[in-house]
Design a protein around this motif. Structure first.
Motif: not given
Length: 538
Positions: A148-171
């Motif tokens: 539920v949380l992952g897809p919309p958050l992933g979509g928002w991040l890749v639209d608004n931030m550098d895609w690298k944060w997809l892998f780093w945000i939950f470290l």
């Protein structure tokens, strides 16, 4: 772990679920955004490999850790899995091309396989088969929440931030999970009499690698009838034969062949293999419809898959409690799988975002009802001494099914796309040779379906073209979308067919009562002491 209080068990389960959530959210947050990432890095022809390598390494890790955790306990492996997963996620963010992404995702897969194998086995250590029903439902809900949380958050991040944060945000969550497991999980004393089956592990790994490479490269990198693909399949068969010979002689086999003399284990694993092949192979291409055909941004694409996850969370929790309450499980699989088939058929013929949402809801209802069943069936059918290896065997067949399904569906997708593109271009009557060479060069980029997955770049390129070419571009984009949509229909129908096969097999699944303790009938006998599979009807 039978001497632990209920409060301590629940506390340990919370730690386990945090570790699972860390692994799962990193998967789901990337899923929706991966088409855009691949469009940025380049190499759409290798798209399925980003998924396949993850599944391949997690499959190998799962089956090897199963036996090792029976010897050394679950704790060191969950901790090692978290560390490996964090390293893979951290490095993925530094990927410069598709090949680096594939390599680092492989490291993540190793960590995920270790985490999931150890986590699901630990539930069997903590609770009796009858109690596991509700906990399997809760663990499914963890996956659901991450979905539920992952897809919309992933979509928002890749639209608004550098895609690298997809892998780093939950470290940071990885550090939390590591700390909780380190502090709360009890240490298990090593079974000193057990020997590690190095030779069996080697040949099993080689067989899996050769098999999955054959399916992954077949129809894409090499023709199915090529010497390379046939050679890989022959090598896989040879390694399996050697593996069987080694396991028959091993004193402590990594995957005991006696497991497969139990019809419940064999049928459950077969169902898991086929079901995952159809489900994973088809669902992995859902973002292609939402983003490529419908032109939805990754942010809103995530919202399309959210209903499936919500439905799965609610229904899996209810199903788990009903299994614990009634002690029955087969009926839930027979109810859930036809609903999954209906959802997949709707996907095959969807022509709007709203139909995609309906398909997701229906599929999620079926998934939540049927999926928790098959981990319980195999754990209930064997002695606790083989809990690790039987859980690993279940996940092995699911992962193999998912990986092979993705590879085969990818091959179907590519071949259908080429066929449909030729037909669409022919029917459109458009001839690129009738325009000047410079304009033809500018239009060349609009002949690749990869363009549909990066909408900002698509719009940017359209703006650079002269006004007289705009109608031509619009026609080409429509042609691409029609070809992609037709190809996806074939993929989803193939997935539905495999789910039908899994449903038929479910009718042959023998149901035995769920035990209310972690002891098998006759555990004081020699068979019970040795950990052999017990397949009586209780």
């Amino acid at each position: 772990m039978g001497d632990l209080t209920q409060k301590k068990k629940v506390t340990i389960m919370i730690a386990i679920m945090v570790a699972m959530f860390f692994s799962a959210i990193n998967q789901t947050i990337v899923g929706t955004a991966m088409p855009r990432i691949i469009a940025i890095l380049g190499g759409m022809e290798h798209y399925s490999w980003v998924i396949t390598i993850y599944m391949l390494t997690s499959t190998i890790a799962t089956v090897l850790v199963g036996k090792l955790s029976d010897i050394y306990g679950r704790k060191p492996f969950i901790l090692a899995g978290i560390v490996l997963f964090m390293i893979g996620a951290f490095l993925s963010g530094f990927s410069k091309d598709i090949y680096q992404m594939i390599t680092y995702r492989g490291i993540q897969g190793l960590g995920a396989g270790v985490i999931m194998s150890s986590a699901f086995t630990a539930v069997g250590d903590l609770f009796s088969p009858r109690e596991r029903g509700k906990w399997m439902g809760v663990m499914m809900a963890v996956f659901g929440v991450s979905s539920v949380l992952g897809p919309p958050l992933g979509g928002w991040l890749v639209d608004n931030m550098d895609w690298k944060w997809l892998f780093w945000i939950f470290l940071p969550l990885g550090f939390v999970a590591f700390g909780l497991i380190l502090m709360l999980f009890p240490k298990t004393v090593r079974k000193t009499s057990e020997k590690i089956d190095y030779l069996g592990s080697l040949f099993l790994s080689l067989a899996i690698i050769a098999l999955l490479l054959g399916f992954s490269w077949g129809g894409t990198k090499y023709d199915w009838g090529s010497a390379e693909i046939i050679g890989l399949f022959v090598a896989s068969i040879v390694f399996i034969v050697v593996f069987i010979f080694v396991e028959r002689k091993a004193t402590s086999p990594v995957l005991p062949l006696s497991l497969f003399r139990n019809d419940i284990v064999t049928i459950s694993n077969s169902i898991g293999f086929i079901m995952n092949a159809g489900m994973m192979g088809a669902l992995i291409y859902l973002p292609f419809f939402v983003q490529g055909v419908e032109g939805i941004s990754p942010t809103y694409s995530g919202y399309v898959t959210m209903p499936m996850s919500i439905a799965m969370v609610v229904v899996s929790a209810i199903t788990g409690n009903l299994i614990t309450k009634t002690g029955k499980y087969k009926r839930f699989a027979l109810i859930g799988m036809p609903i999954m088939i209906a959802g997949m058929v709707i996907m095959a013929f969807m022509n709007s975002v709203w139909m995609a949402v309906v398909a997701m809801i229906v599929f999620g209802l079926g998934l939540g009802t049927g999926m928790p069943v098959f981990s319980i069936t195999v754990q209930n059918a064997v002695s606790p001494a083989q809990l690790g290896v039987v859980t690993a065997s279940s996940q092995l067949f699911r992962n193999l099914g998912g990986t092979i399904g993705i590879a085969v569906m990818g091959s179907i997708m590519q071949s259908q796309l080429v066929k449909n593109m030729k037909a669409a271009v022919s029917n459109s009557g458009f001839d690129v040779t009738k325009i000047d060479p410079k304009a033809a060069e500018q239009l060349a980029e609009f002949q690749s379906p990869q363009m549909l997955l990066d909408q900002p770049k698509l719009e940017q390129l359209k703006q650079t073209l002269p006004a007289e070419l705009q109608p031509v571009v619009t026609q080409m984009i429509d042609t691409l979308r029609e070809a992609l949509s037709a190809s996806l229909t074939t993929v989803f129908l193939a997935g539905a067919f495999l789910l039908v096969v899994a449903l038929v097999l479910t009718f042959f699944l023998r149901e035995i009562p769920l035990r209310t303790s972690n002891k098998m009938p006759g555990e004081d006998t020699e068979a019970g002491k040795s950990g052999e599979v017990i397949s009586s009807n209780e």
